[in-house]
Write a protein that holds these residues in place. Structure first.
Motif: not given
Length: 391
Positions: A299-314, A326-338
């Motif tokens: 499990x992992x949360x706030x992946x959008x912020x995490x990947x955004x920071x990575x692409x911002x640096x690299x 795209x590979x993990x899309x079936x197992x991803x969801x979005x919530x207001x908290x996480x």
């Protein structure tokens, strides 16, 4: 009255003599234990420990040894530069009132060097305690440690002869327990590591353009293996092989024996990096045919912020990250908290691989015979290496 005083005096003398005898014996056994540990390292062929001398305790209240100017050298491969570590002293002591508790007297500064760089590892706190097997007092040094705990704080890795800070760790704790006689249902090895507040120096953070300030807030790792695994015996046998291929084959044979004896394991990882909290754990077990089965949870949360920071640096990572999403899309969801969250529950075994209740593929049988006896590599024809011999 005189007879009583004489008797009491004789008893005191007897107690003192017994105590001194135990103290001398404990010093002797402790020195044998330390020497055996050093000899095992030196027998590996990839590391070597040298020192000026080993001194035993002069205090009758403690059994202790002190190694003067220990010097440790490691070179796993001839093509890899050797790394050395040295300190002013390293010791260990045991209270005679607690003869199964060994305290390691760690230096607070260790010099590290190689042919390419030099630096130091320093500690504000370095505390290591180990529980000994009672058999060491009978001269058995084959499996002297039952479990151990280590606590470090204020850890600094320094470069440029100790003048430049490279990294810092707030706290680091470790625990291990060993049972060389474990059966399939008993724990042979258990490890736990917990690190808080790791950070690279501001200079390196800026040079590498690292996200999250070059900091990792928390990392925790656990591992547990059950089944017949005598780690010290395995290490000694591995060290007896001079050829790396022979060592690799021996370790694979050991793994096969463990699996066929019903070996099993479990592990977990917890990571707090920037806004993201990652948790993973899994199990594996082998049946009588040596075939694996188990499960994993990630499990992992706030992946959008995490990947955004990575692409911002690299920015160059954008395509790679998009492919993973795209590979993990079936197992991803979005919530207001996480934010963007990942949740994967995987079960694998003879029934195949099932992720979140849906079968995603088959698990081919593990061919131990092929692993243990791989076919010879195809001959390469002389010439340019293309495989075609010159006429």
């Amino acid at each position: 009255m005189r007879s009583f005083i004489k008797g009491l005096g004789g008893l005191v003398i007897l107690v003192v003599l017994v105590w001194l005898g135990l103290w001398l014996y404990a010093n002797m056994r402790l020195k044998q234990l330390v020497t055996a540990e050093i000899n095992q390292v030196n027998a590996s062929g990839t590391a070597h420990i040298s020192y000026d001398k080993i001194a035993t305790s002069r205090s009758p209240l403690l059994a202790s040894v002190m190694i003067s100017h220990p010097h440790w050298t490691s070179q796993p491969e001839p093509s890899v530069p050797a790394v050395t570590a040295s300190a002013a002293s390293l010791g260990a002591h045991i209270s005679l009132l607690h003869p199964l508790t060994l305290h390691v007297d760690m230096p607070l500064s260790i010099a590290i060097s190689s042919s390419e760089a030099s630096g130091a590892l320093t500690f504000e706190v370095a505390d290591i305690t180990e529980t000994l097997s009672p058999s060491i007092w009978l001269g058995d040094t084959d499996n002297p440690i039952i479990n151990g705990d280590a606590q470090f704080a204020g850890v600094n890795l320094l470069a440029s002869n100790g003048s430049l800070q490279v990294a810092q760790i707030g706290t680091l704790t470790l625990h291990e327990s060993l049972n060389a006689n474990a059966n399939a249902s008993q724990t042979a090895l258990a490890l736990r590591e917990d690190m808080h507040d790791f950070s690279l120096s501001p200079i390196l953070t800026r040079l590498l353009n690292l996200p999250f300030g070059g900091k990792i807030e928390h990392v925790a790792v656990t591992a547990r293996l059950s089944g017949p695994l005598d780690w010290r015996s395995i290490a000694k046998q591995e060290a007896s092989f001079q050829d790396q291929d022979a060592r690799d084959k021996f370790m694979l044979q050991t793994l096969h024996q463990w699996a066929m004896a019903g070996g099993s394991g479990q592990g977990s990882l917890s990571l707090k990096l920037g806004p993201c909290q990652l948790k993973a754990d899994g199990t594996v077990a082998f049946d009588k045919a040596g075939q694996p089965s188990g499960k994993t949870d990630v499990t992992a949360d706030h992946l959008d912020q995490f990947t955004g920071a990575l692409t911002g640096s690299y920015p160059g990572l954008q395509d790679w990250i998009s492919q993973i999403e795209a590979t993990l899309s079936p197992y991803l969801s979005t919530t207001t908290d996480g934010g963007q969250e990942l949740a994967m529950h995987t079960v694998y075994g003879k029934g195949g691989i099932v992720v979140n209740g849906k079968k995603t593929g088959d698990l081919p049988p593990l061919d131990w015979n092929k692993l243990l006896n791989p076919p010879p590599a195809p001959a390469v024809a002389p010439g340019d290496g293309s495989g075609a011999a010159s006429p």
